[in-house]
Design a protein around this motif. Structure first.
Motif, PDB file in Angstrom:
ATOM      1  N   HIS A   7       0.817  -1.211   0.000  1.00  0.00           N
ATOM      2  CA  HIS A   7       0.000   0.000   0.000  1.00  0.00           C
ATOM      3  C   HIS A   7       0.854   1.266   0.000  1.00  0.00           C
ATOM      4  CE1 HIS A   7       0.507  -0.440   4.456  1.00  0.00           C
ATOM      5  NE2 HIS A   7       0.527   0.887   4.420  1.00  0.00           N
ATOM      6  N   VAL A   8       0.180   2.365  -0.321  1.00  0.00           N
ATOM      7  CA  VAL A   8       0.731   3.715  -0.224  1.00  0.00           C
ATOM      8  C   VAL A   8      -0.089   4.433   0.830  1.00  0.00           C
ATOM      9  CG1 VAL A   8       0.951   5.934  -1.416  1.00  0.00           C
ATOM     10  CG2 VAL A   8       1.494   3.825  -2.629  1.00  0.00           C
ATOM     11  N   GLY A   9       0.560   5.157   1.725  1.00  0.00           N
ATOM     12  CA  GLY A   9      -0.139   5.917   2.745  1.00  0.00           C
ATOM     13  C   GLY A   9      -0.373   7.345   2.286  1.00  0.00           C
ATOM     14  N   MET A  10      -1.575   7.849   2.511  1.00  0.00           N
ATOM     15  CA  MET A  10      -1.945   9.212   2.122  1.00  0.00           C
ATOM     16  C   MET A  10      -2.694   9.872   3.274  1.00  0.00           C
ATOM     17  SD  MET A  10      -3.495   8.187  -1.626  1.00  0.00           S
ATOM     18  CE  MET A  10      -4.345   9.735  -1.801  1.00  0.00           C
ATOM     19  N   THR A  11      -2.790  11.191   3.218  1.00  0.00           N
ATOM     20  CA  THR A  11      -3.571  11.953   4.184  1.00  0.00           C
ATOM     21  C   THR A  11      -4.692  12.662   3.442  1.00  0.00           C
ATOM     22  OG1 THR A  11      -1.595  12.286   5.512  1.00  0.00           O
ATOM     23  CG2 THR A  11      -3.458  13.711   5.991  1.00  0.00           C
ATOM     24  N   PHE A  54      -5.398   8.240   5.829  1.00  0.00           N
ATOM     25  CA  PHE A  54      -5.597   8.749   7.181  1.00  0.00           C
ATOM     26  C   PHE A  54      -6.217  10.128   7.078  1.00  0.00           C
ATOM     27  CE2 PHE A  54      -4.056  11.356  10.769  1.00  0.00           C
ATOM     28  CZ  PHE A  54      -4.763  10.715  11.774  1.00  0.00           C
ATOM     29  N   ALA A  55      -7.295  10.341   7.809  1.00  0.00           N
ATOM     30  CA  ALA A  55      -7.964  11.640   7.855  1.00  0.00           C
ATOM     31  C   ALA A  55      -7.899  12.157   9.284  1.00  0.00           C
ATOM     32  CB  ALA A  55      -9.413  11.519   7.398  1.00  0.00           C
ATOM     33  N   PRO A  56      -7.022  13.141   9.541  1.00  0.00           N
ATOM     34  CA  PRO A  56      -6.929  13.673  10.896  1.00  0.00           C
ATOM     35  C   PRO A  56      -8.202  14.418  11.290  1.00  0.00           C
ATOM     36  CG  PRO A  56      -5.459  14.864   9.395  1.00  0.00           C
ATOM     37  CD  PRO A  56      -6.111  13.779   8.615  1.00  0.00           C
ATOM     38  N   ALA A  57      -8.460  14.476  12.578  1.00  0.00           N
ATOM     39  CA  ALA A  57      -9.645  15.180  13.078  1.00  0.00           C
ATOM     40  C   ALA A  57      -9.523  16.685  12.861  1.00  0.00           C
ATOM     41  CB  ALA A  57      -9.847  14.860  14.551  1.00  0.00           C
ATOM     42  N   ASP A  61      -3.873  21.181   5.213  1.00  0.00           N
ATOM     43  CA  ASP A  61      -3.687  21.908   3.966  1.00  0.00           C
ATOM     44  C   ASP A  61      -3.857  20.972   2.777  1.00  0.00           C
ATOM     45  OD1 ASP A  61      -3.100  24.290   5.289  1.00  0.00           O
ATOM     46  OD2 ASP A  61      -0.941  23.877   5.317  1.00  0.00           O
ATOM     47  N   ARG A  62      -4.197  21.548   1.641  1.00  0.00           N
ATOM     48  CA  ARG A  62      -4.299  20.816   0.381  1.00  0.00           C
ATOM     49  C   ARG A  62      -2.905  20.341  -0.035  1.00  0.00           C
ATOM     50  NH1 ARG A  62      -7.932  20.394  -3.915  1.00  0.00           N
ATOM     51  NH2 ARG A  62      -7.037  20.589  -5.992  1.00  0.00           N
ATOM     52  N   SER A  63      -2.840  19.219  -0.727  1.00  0.00           N
ATOM     53  CA  SER A  63      -1.566  18.677  -1.206  1.00  0.00           C
ATOM     54  C   SER A  63      -0.897  19.662  -2.168  1.00  0.00           C
ATOM     55  CB  SER A  63      -1.819  17.351  -1.930  1.00  0.00           C
ATOM     56  OG  SER A  63      -0.632  16.845  -2.459  1.00  0.00           O
ATOM     57  N   ARG A  64       0.423  19.666  -2.153  1.00  0.00           N
ATOM     58  CA  ARG A  64       1.151  20.495  -3.114  1.00  0.00           C
ATOM     59  C   ARG A  64       1.906  19.575  -4.069  1.00  0.00           C
ATOM     60  NH1 ARG A  64       6.637  21.195  -2.422  1.00  0.00           N
ATOM     61  NH2 ARG A  64       7.479  20.238  -0.562  1.00  0.00           N
ATOM     62  N   ASP A  65       2.104  20.036  -5.292  1.00  0.00           N
ATOM     63  CA  ASP A  65       2.839  19.252  -6.281  1.00  0.00           C
ATOM     64  C   ASP A  65       4.313  19.199  -5.903  1.00  0.00           C
ATOM     65  OD1 ASP A  65       0.449  19.072  -7.620  1.00  0.00           O
ATOM     66  OD2 ASP A  65       1.004  20.420  -9.244  1.00  0.00           O
TER      67      ASP A  65
END
Length: 133
Positions: A7-11, A54-57, A61-65
């Motif tokens: 897997h790949v981990g994302m927020t 993972f979605a923090p409570a 910020d939006r992802s940056r390139d």
């Protein structure tokens, strides 16, 4: 001995919105969703590996390139039978298209490619695999 890609981990800033994008629009399958320390966690099955989201409570910020001269993950890629049809479906759902479908540069690996952004701004590449892959 390597068994395969896991897997790949994302927020994510909004887990419901992220699950809707990856599962309802792209076709991944929700394998697990549960509370986690300081937020919520989900695993989305893509068939050959998963996305751990993972979605923090708290707000994020939006992802940056990632610039070409900086290490990091530049995009996620998913293979489809028909990239043009997928782009039509995503556009109808209001998804931001970064690059419309075109012939691939790396023709040994893929035939057609397109790029969109997920709800958090992460670039997602859609491809049709090259013959024999």
């Amino acid at each position: 001995m390597l068994r395969g890609f896991e897997h790949v981990g994302m927020t994510s800033g909004n887990l419901d919105r992220t699950i809707a994008f990856y599962c309802d629009l792209l076709g991944l399958r929700l394998a697990l969703r549960k509370p986690a320390a300081k937020g919520e966690l989900a695993f989305l099955d893509a068939g050959g590996g998963m996305l751990e989201i993972f979605a923090p409570a708290s707000a994020i910020d939006r992802s940056r390139d990632v610039p070409p001269a900086e290490a990091g993950m530049r995009h996620l890629t998913f293979a489809f039978d028909d990239v043009d049809a997928m782009i039509g479906k995503l556009e109808a759902a209001g998804v931001e298209v970064v690059e419309r479908p075109r012939d691939a540069y790396n023709t040994e690996m893929m035939r057609r490619v397109a790029f969109v952004r997920d709800p958090d701004g992460i670039i997602v590449e859609l491809i049709e695999r090259a013959e024999g892959r």
